[in-house]
Design a protein around this motif. Sequence first.
Motif, PDB file in Angstrom:
ATOM      1  N   ALA A 129       3.868  -3.116 -18.504  1.00 36.28           N
ATOM      2  CA  ALA A 129       2.417  -2.718 -17.640  1.00 36.28           C
ATOM      3  C   ALA A 129       2.594  -3.014 -16.587  1.00 36.28           C
ATOM      4  CB  ALA A 129       1.615  -2.937 -19.124  1.00 36.28           C
ATOM      5  N   GLY A 130       2.340  -4.382 -16.098  1.00 34.27           N
ATOM      6  CA  GLY A 130       1.336  -4.369 -15.399  1.00 34.27           C
ATOM      7  C   GLY A 130       1.970  -4.677 -14.077  1.00 34.27           C
ATOM      8  N   ALA A 131       3.081  -4.582 -13.795  1.00 34.19           N
ATOM      9  CA  ALA A 131       4.756  -4.714 -12.249  1.00 34.19           C
ATOM     10  C   ALA A 131       4.225  -2.616 -12.668  1.00 34.19           C
ATOM     11  CB  ALA A 131       5.545  -5.069 -12.829  1.00 34.19           C
ATOM     12  N   ALA A 133       2.465  -0.535 -13.143  1.00 37.17           N
ATOM     13  CA  ALA A 133       1.282  -0.264 -12.104  1.00 37.17           C
ATOM     14  C   ALA A 133       1.177  -0.537 -11.170  1.00 37.17           C
ATOM     15  CB  ALA A 133       0.240   0.077 -13.328  1.00 37.17           C
ATOM     16  N   TYR A 134       1.180  -1.384 -11.031  1.00 31.94           N
ATOM     17  CA  TYR A 134       1.377  -2.274  -9.605  1.00 31.94           C
ATOM     18  C   TYR A 134       2.429  -0.953  -8.182  1.00 31.94           C
ATOM     19  CZ  TYR A 134      -3.127  -5.165  -9.637  1.00 31.94           C
ATOM     20  OH  TYR A 134      -4.094  -6.026  -9.338  1.00 31.94           O
ATOM     21  N   ALA A 135       3.618  -0.998  -9.016  1.00 29.86           N
ATOM     22  CA  ALA A 135       4.142  -0.150  -8.430  1.00 29.86           C
ATOM     23  C   ALA A 135       4.071   1.507  -8.234  1.00 29.86           C
ATOM     24  CB  ALA A 135       5.428  -0.800  -8.971  1.00 29.86           C
ATOM     25  N   GLY A 136       2.936   1.667  -8.966  1.00 30.70           N
ATOM     26  CA  GLY A 136       2.965   2.916  -9.320  1.00 30.70           C
ATOM     27  C   GLY A 136       4.128   4.085  -9.736  1.00 30.70           C
ATOM     28  N   ILE A 137       3.946   3.580 -10.738  1.00 31.72           N
ATOM     29  CA  ILE A 137       5.793   3.973 -11.602  1.00 31.72           C
ATOM     30  C   ILE A 137       4.652   3.873 -13.203  1.00 31.72           C
ATOM     31  CG2 ILE A 137       7.683   4.248 -13.397  1.00 31.72           C
ATOM     32  CD1 ILE A 137       8.627   2.255 -10.551  1.00 31.72           C
ATOM     33  N   PRO A 138       4.295   5.404 -13.573  1.00 32.60           N
ATOM     34  CA  PRO A 138       3.590   5.540 -15.159  1.00 32.60           C
ATOM     35  C   PRO A 138       4.212   5.565 -15.966  1.00 32.60           C
ATOM     36  CG  PRO A 138       3.441   7.599 -13.509  1.00 32.60           C
ATOM     37  CD  PRO A 138       3.912   6.687 -12.388  1.00 32.60           C
ATOM     38  N   LEU A 139       4.084   4.420 -17.162  1.00 34.29           N
ATOM     39  CA  LEU A 139       5.388   4.400 -18.113  1.00 34.29           C
ATOM     40  C   LEU A 139       5.758   5.728 -18.352  1.00 34.29           C
ATOM     41  CD1 LEU A 139       4.610   0.819 -19.186  1.00 34.29           C
ATOM     42  CD2 LEU A 139       6.527   1.953 -17.725  1.00 34.29           C
ATOM     43  N   THR A 140       4.932   7.216 -18.812  1.00 35.45           N
ATOM     44  CA  THR A 140       4.922   7.834 -19.359  1.00 35.45           C
ATOM     45  C   THR A 140       4.184   9.164 -18.847  1.00 35.45           C
ATOM     46  OG1 THR A 140       2.627   7.875 -20.604  1.00 35.45           O
ATOM     47  CG2 THR A 140       4.871   6.725 -21.929  1.00 35.45           C
ATOM     48  N   HIS A 141       4.515  10.332 -18.944  1.00 34.19           N
ATOM     49  CA  HIS A 141       4.126  11.245 -17.822  1.00 34.19           C
ATOM     50  C   HIS A 141       4.801  12.816 -18.540  1.00 34.19           C
ATOM     51  CE1 HIS A 141       3.558  14.096 -14.350  1.00 34.19           C
ATOM     52  NE2 HIS A 141       3.045  12.674 -14.205  1.00 34.19           N
ATOM     53  N   ASN A 206       8.983  -9.746  -8.085  1.00 31.32           N
ATOM     54  CA  ASN A 206       7.565 -10.286  -8.010  1.00 31.32           C
ATOM     55  C   ASN A 206       6.118  -9.220  -8.427  1.00 31.32           C
ATOM     56  OD1 ASN A 206       8.035 -12.663  -7.647  1.00 31.32           O
ATOM     57  ND2 ASN A 206       8.671 -11.768  -5.642  1.00 31.32           N
ATOM     58  N   GLY A 207       6.537  -8.678  -9.448  1.00 26.59           N
ATOM     59  CA  GLY A 207       5.363  -7.506  -9.909  1.00 26.59           C
ATOM     60  C   GLY A 207       3.691  -8.045 -10.266  1.00 26.59           C
ATOM     61  N   THR A 208       2.968  -7.336  -9.523  1.00 29.11           N
ATOM     62  CA  THR A 208       1.686  -7.490  -8.942  1.00 29.11           C
ATOM     63  C   THR A 208       0.708  -8.626  -8.236  1.00 29.11           C
ATOM     64  OG1 THR A 208       1.712  -9.187 -10.436  1.00 29.11           O
ATOM     65  CG2 THR A 208       1.689  -7.176 -11.283  1.00 29.11           C
ATOM     66  N   ARG A 209       2.301  -9.811  -7.343  1.00 26.65           N
ATOM     67  CA  ARG A 209       2.283 -10.550  -6.814  1.00 26.65           C
ATOM     68  C   ARG A 209       2.389  -9.867  -5.170  1.00 26.65           C
ATOM     69  NH1 ARG A 209       3.296 -16.029  -9.269  1.00 26.65           N
ATOM     70  NH2 ARG A 209       4.425 -15.324 -10.845  1.00 26.65           N
ATOM     71  N   LYS A 210       1.440 -10.624  -4.333  1.00 26.98           N
ATOM     72  CA  LYS A 210       1.217  -9.791  -2.984  1.00 26.98           C
ATOM     73  C   LYS A 210       2.745  -9.870  -2.211  1.00 26.98           C
ATOM     74  CE  LYS A 210       0.575 -14.657  -1.168  1.00 26.98           C
ATOM     75  NZ  LYS A 210      -0.023 -15.481   0.161  1.00 26.98           N
ATOM     76  N   GLU A 211       3.900 -10.680  -3.214  1.00 26.38           N
ATOM     77  CA  GLU A 211       4.658 -10.393  -2.244  1.00 26.38           C
ATOM     78  C   GLU A 211       5.947  -9.372  -3.291  1.00 26.38           C
ATOM     79  OE1 GLU A 211       4.587 -13.391  -4.411  1.00 26.38           O
ATOM     80  OE2 GLU A 211       3.749 -13.522  -2.982  1.00 26.38           O
ATOM     81  N   GLN A 212       5.166  -8.791  -3.686  1.00 29.67           N
ATOM     82  CA  GLN A 212       5.716  -7.244  -4.626  1.00 29.67           C
ATOM     83  C   GLN A 212       7.301  -6.622  -3.659  1.00 29.67           C
ATOM     84  OE1 GLN A 212       3.758  -5.008  -7.618  1.00 29.67           O
ATOM     85  NE2 GLN A 212       4.303  -3.466  -6.038  1.00 29.67           N
ATOM     86  N   ARG A 213       8.310  -6.788  -4.944  1.00 33.45           N
ATOM     87  CA  ARG A 213       9.123  -5.428  -3.525  1.00 33.45           C
ATOM     88  C   ARG A 213       9.132  -4.641  -4.687  1.00 33.45           C
ATOM     89  NH1 ARG A 213      14.772  -7.732  -2.573  1.00 33.45           N
ATOM     90  NH2 ARG A 213      15.444  -6.301  -1.329  1.00 33.45           N
TER      91      ARG A 213
END
Length: 258
Positions: A129-131, A133-141, A206-213
């Motif tokens: 859920a967290g990663a 959301a921070y990556a702009g990916i809705p799990l459902t749509h 590294n989801g939700t961290r400043k190093e996220q990729r």
Amino acid sequence: MTINHTSLNNGFVSLVGAGPGDPDLLTVKGLRVIQAADVVVYDRLVSKEILALADTSAEMVYVGKKLDFHCVPQDQINQILVEKAKEGKHVVRLKGGDSFIFGRGGEELEELAQHGIEYEVVPGITAAAGATAYAGIPLTHRDHAQSVQFITGHVQKDGREIEWSSLAQSNNTLVFYMGLKQSGHICDKLITHGLAPDTPCAIIENGTRKEQRVITANLANLPRAAKTAVSPALIVIGSVTKLSEPLQWFNNNFEAIS
């Protein structure tokens, strides 16, 4: 009901999910419990910022795990929790994400229950859920996915295979935890069971961290993309991943594998 920990003869264990990485995602109750702990037993993915919230007098016990290396085996972790609680201490068992989603939290509580030790569970935001959301990916749509499934990339304890045919549905979002090493197997099984090779995918490192990729690819190229990623990382499979770049808000660290 709130339990008065100080009245318990055998101490008390709080099983706390620390969230996926960003320390601001720790819950208010999680913060309160950590600050009250006599002992904090913590995993590898718990951030330094969250560990710093514990009282300076608290005993800090590291029991972290990573792929193919367990600093402390699970049975020993269980024993530590039991022993510290029997000393009459308030023990916080601190895990990344949520303790009940691929976190072995249930196994630890079973051990505590067998020894008559009281406990509570403080949920955390799970990485899926967290990663995402921070990556702009809705799990459902409504235009992409009507359901989502969380799957472990590790081999099951009894050696059984995942029900791949039930996963290979085009209107489904799949999130694989701990799946980098098994990415080739995941790719082969899903394609064999009918999922299109050009199905969009993303790896969130590294989801939700400043190093996220965020690495985007299609299913056929997933193993090649996984070789460029490092743990901790999630694999997300499904057309919702196409929304990652247009909906990104956290950072611009994107890479496409074609």
